[in-house]
Design an enzyme around this catalytic site. Sequence first.
Site, PDB file in Angstrom:
ATOM      1  N   ASP A 141      30.853   7.728 -35.991  1.00 14.84           N
ATOM      2  CA  ASP A 141      29.759   7.212 -35.179  1.00 14.84           C
ATOM      3  C   ASP A 141      29.382   8.217 -34.090  1.00 14.84           C
ATOM      4  O   ASP A 141      29.276   7.870 -32.922  1.00 14.84           O
ATOM      5  CB  ASP A 141      30.154   5.864 -34.578  1.00 14.84           C
ATOM      6  CG  ASP A 141      28.965   5.145 -33.959  1.00 14.84           C
ATOM      7  OD1 ASP A 141      27.816   5.554 -34.230  1.00 14.84           O
ATOM      8  OD2 ASP A 141      29.170   4.184 -33.192  1.00 14.84           O
ATOM      9  N   GLY A 172      28.448  -0.713 -25.266  1.00 13.91           N
ATOM     10  CA  GLY A 172      28.202  -0.016 -26.532  1.00 13.91           C
ATOM     11  C   GLY A 172      28.440  -0.956 -27.687  1.00 13.91           C
ATOM     12  O   GLY A 172      28.677  -2.146 -27.479  1.00 13.91           O
ATOM     13  N   VAL A 222      32.129  -1.495 -21.233  1.00 16.00           N
ATOM     14  CA  VAL A 222      33.026  -0.510 -20.639  1.00 16.00           C
ATOM     15  C   VAL A 222      33.086  -0.718 -19.129  1.00 16.00           C
ATOM     16  O   VAL A 222      32.051  -0.862 -18.472  1.00 16.00           O
ATOM     17  CB  VAL A 222      32.538   0.923 -20.930  1.00 16.00           C
ATOM     18  CG1 VAL A 222      33.561   1.939 -20.441  1.00 16.00           C
ATOM     19  CG2 VAL A 222      32.280   1.104 -22.405  1.00 16.00           C
ATOM     20  N   GLY A 252      28.855   0.250 -18.675  1.00 12.87           N
ATOM     21  CA  GLY A 252      28.044   0.453 -19.871  1.00 12.87           C
ATOM     22  C   GLY A 252      28.420  -0.532 -20.954  1.00 12.87           C
ATOM     23  O   GLY A 252      29.444  -1.209 -20.869  1.00 12.87           O
TER      24      GLY A 252
END
Length: 949
Positions: free
Chosen positions: A791, A672, A677, A670
């Site tokens: 966040d 972000g 990641v 992933g």
Amino acid sequence: MVIIFRTLVSMKFQPLWLLLLMIFCAFPRHDAANSSDVASEANALLKWKASLDNNSQASLSSWNGNNPCNWLGIACDESNSVSNINLTRVGLRGTLQSFNFSLLPNILILNMSYNSLSGSIPSQIEELSNLNTLDLSTNKLFGSIPNTISNLTKLKYLNLSVNGLSGPIPTDVGKLQSLLTFDIFTNNLSGPIPPSLGTLPLLESIHLFENKLSGPIPASLGNLSRLTMLSLSSNQLTGSIPPHIGNLSNAKVICFIGNELSGEIPIEIEKLTGLECLQLADNNFIGQIPQNICLGGNMKYFTAGNNNFTGPIPESLKNCYSLKRLRLQQNLLTGDITNFFDVLPNLNYIDLSENNFHGNLSPRWGKFRSLTSLMIANNKLSGVIPPELGGAAKLQVLDLSSNHLTGSIPQDLCNLTLLFDLSLSNNNLSGNVPMEIESLHELKFLELGSNYLTGLIQKELGNLHNLLSMNLRQNKFEGSIPFELGNLQYLSSLDLSGNMLSGTLPPTLGGIKGLETLNLSHNSLSGGLSSLDDMISLTSIDISYNQFEGPVPDNQVFHNVKIEALRNNKGLCGNVTGLEPCPSENPNDHNHTTRKVLITVLPLTLAILMVALFVLGVSYHSRRTSRKETDQVTSLRSASIFPIWSFGGKVMFENIVEATEYFDDKYLIGVGGQGAVYKAILATGQVVAVKKLHSVSNEEMINHKAFTSEIQALTEIKHRNIVKLYGFCSHSQYSFLVCEFLERGDLKKILKDDDQAAAFDWNKRVHVVKDVANALCYMHHDCTPPIVHRDISSKNVLLDSEYVAHVSDFGTAKLLDYNSSNWTSFAGTFGYAAPELAYTMEVNEKCDVYSFGVLALEILFGRHPGDVASLSIGITSTFDQMALMDKLDERLPDPTSSTVKELVSIVKIAIACLTESPRSRPTMELVVKELAMSRSSSMSSTELKDLIR
Ligand SMILES: *[C@@H]1O[C@H](CO)[C@@H](O)[C@H](O)[C@H]1NC(C)=O
Ligand SMILES: *[C@@H]1O[C@H](CO)[C@@H](O)[C@H](O)[C@H]1NC(C)=O
Ligand SMILES: *[C@@H]1O[C@H](CO)[C@@H](O)[C@H](O)[C@H]1NC(C)=O
Ligand SMILES: *[C@@H]1O[C@H](CO)[C@@H](O)[C@H](O)[C@H]1NC(C)=O
Ligand SMILES: *[C@@H]1O[C@H](CO)[C@@H](O)[C@H](O)[C@H]1NC(C)=O
């Protein structure tokens, strides 16, 4: 007396024994000290142990019997008296109140750092009259520092940092004449810096940063001739810097960032030729920066940003070859910077933005071999971007926006393959965007708006797979939107407005599922909008001033859209105030035809794309891995590593690099905001998630100690609903966090996928909402100081195989925000950030509460709730609650009546969290309480029937 003691010790009848001992201890002190009795020491320690919580007592299981000298953390002197207590990182929870200091008079070292001790520091601590080291840092102590601490006159090392201590610094600290280090950073201390601090002849370092200290910097500090470190950053100090600071002839590091200091910088500071770090940023300084600031040739970090400095850049920085980091942004500095700097081989980061510099961009910048960030935005630079700039091979951030640059974007810039932020907006650039731009694989931000760029929008832009934001607005681009842009699966913001684009929207555009803002306004685009149907994440759209026609899509963003964002098109229709409703004869016809087109076109394009990507991928991959491996094995050996681990060490760093094959894409799971990641399976079989960060360089961490201790604290957090952080590592090439790996991945992904969303039933969703609330409550209320996430969004909530939610990235948002010294500019993920972030910089727990509200609704609705401001207006009546129930995720069967009760209370609580005024939002503690009651909340059966449609 000895005989009495022997018998006492052998007695089994403890309470009586204790009583006698207490009476005994009331005798004059020298008596007790002379006997320096092991048994009384053992007893004092055991009594304290008994006051701690059960887990702590278990950790101290070796503490029994009457010879403390071989207990965990205890050392004794020749006469068998306890001299050293070192209980760092033992997980202690409790207070120091029942610690009988008077029975342990011979202790030299007391170190209880990195525990969870709470309560205040007892004033009896003065009884430890021989103490030379007192370290209670990183606990949860509160209350004020007892004045009696000044009686510990043999103290050399005092560390009370990272606690919740408040009140003033004792004025008598001048009595601590042996003191070498004075560390009380990251507390809530207020009041002035006591001038008596300047009378400690041996003092070498003072860390007072992150408190609420006020008043002036005492001139007496100038007497500290041995001082090397002075950090007063992040306080509320006023007045000007006393010229006496120039007498700190051994000073290496002086930090004044983030105070309210004013006046001119005293010229005497030039005498500090050993200075390596001088930080003046974020104050109200005026006048010129002293010209000979780097006279000694040792300066590495100089920051003066966000003041009102005038005049030129200090002359001595021209050839300050030691310089690694220079921040002069947001001042009123002037001068021609064309060839101002010699080639500075160590310069890693330079920010000259928002000043009045003029001149050209020198070709010499291309020779700065260490440069990773070059920022000269918002000045008056003219001339062209020199192609030689492409030689600065380490460059990651290039921001030249808002200048008067002309000419075209040189193709050589595309040699900068590490770039992740390229900002050239708001200049006078012309010509085409070079096709070679596709080699900027790491690019996340591409800002080319407000120039005179021409030609087609290069289809090669579709190969910038990591792009998060693309801004090409206000240029002269023509032709159609290339269908390759649909490949940009991580894109969250796309702005193509104010160009001369024509043709219809490519059907692939819907492939950018995560897109949050889209601006296509002021072009000549035509046709229907069906390719926007699947953009479920959109929260902001503007398609005005085009030739679009047909029905507006039926997704969330269009439900709340204002007519201004749709006006001046050819013939849009739909259920939006100001638009004609669509002709009702056969409302599905249009949809059908576009679906058909999609069904035939999409697989074909996908197939072609996949073949193309595969061919590209294979050749690219084989080229890259071979090159990478040789480069990096060598650099690993010479690595300067800054690791913080709860396990491993440097070995772990190498294991991770190895397990991910130097962060090869095949391990990517992933991407972000903070970075990519990877999933890594370590040699031990343990599976971990590794988050590679884009922007933490060693140089960034001036407040090294604070950073270290914050990350350290995060690695020590253990909570069922918080992703375990194992460690952090920074290295010249990679910085990464290592965390627990969770099987199901993030909530955003799960909610997007119809099959996964269907398996994620109501019961599981209710639990996930509660899990997230528990995690937030723990961080806000059980941690001192509270840890704010900043966040919270569905991207940051991960599920394990049992659907238990774990919140990730706790605390790291602040630490790892790119441009760390300016972290308050961070405003969370669009669509989750609290409204006050738009006008204040204050980030506190209530921002998390707001984001939690958005997230809770998203979990129940199965998609982002969209414009929550309009949702929460007058939500109190049951009628509106029914309207809300209508929005529940349709992919799940209707909830049972008992579940409905819970869902209604969650919606109610979520709405309360979305209150505009931060003060009126509930605390997470209250939220957890309310959620716990939600199951038992009583509701009349008629109300219930109403709610189940
Ligand atoms: C205290 O104990 C820790 C862990 O056992 C050790 O790393 C540290 O060096 C010790 N400190 C002192 C001053 O003995
Ligand atoms: C210890 O400190 C307190 C407060 O500063 C003071 O009143 C007291 O006299 C001191 N005791 C000794 C023994 O110095
Ligand atoms: C700079 O001066 C202006 C005008 O006096 C003032 O408004 C502003 O706050 C000052 N900025 C800083 C950072 O001191
Ligand atoms: C950029 O790369 C090209 C091709 O490798 C090379 O010819 C050119 O000299 C490079 N430009 C710079 C400024 O290094
Ligand atoms: C139009 O939108 C309003 C408010 O969103 C809604 O109440 C109404 O039912 C919609 N009408 C149609 C025909 O969909």
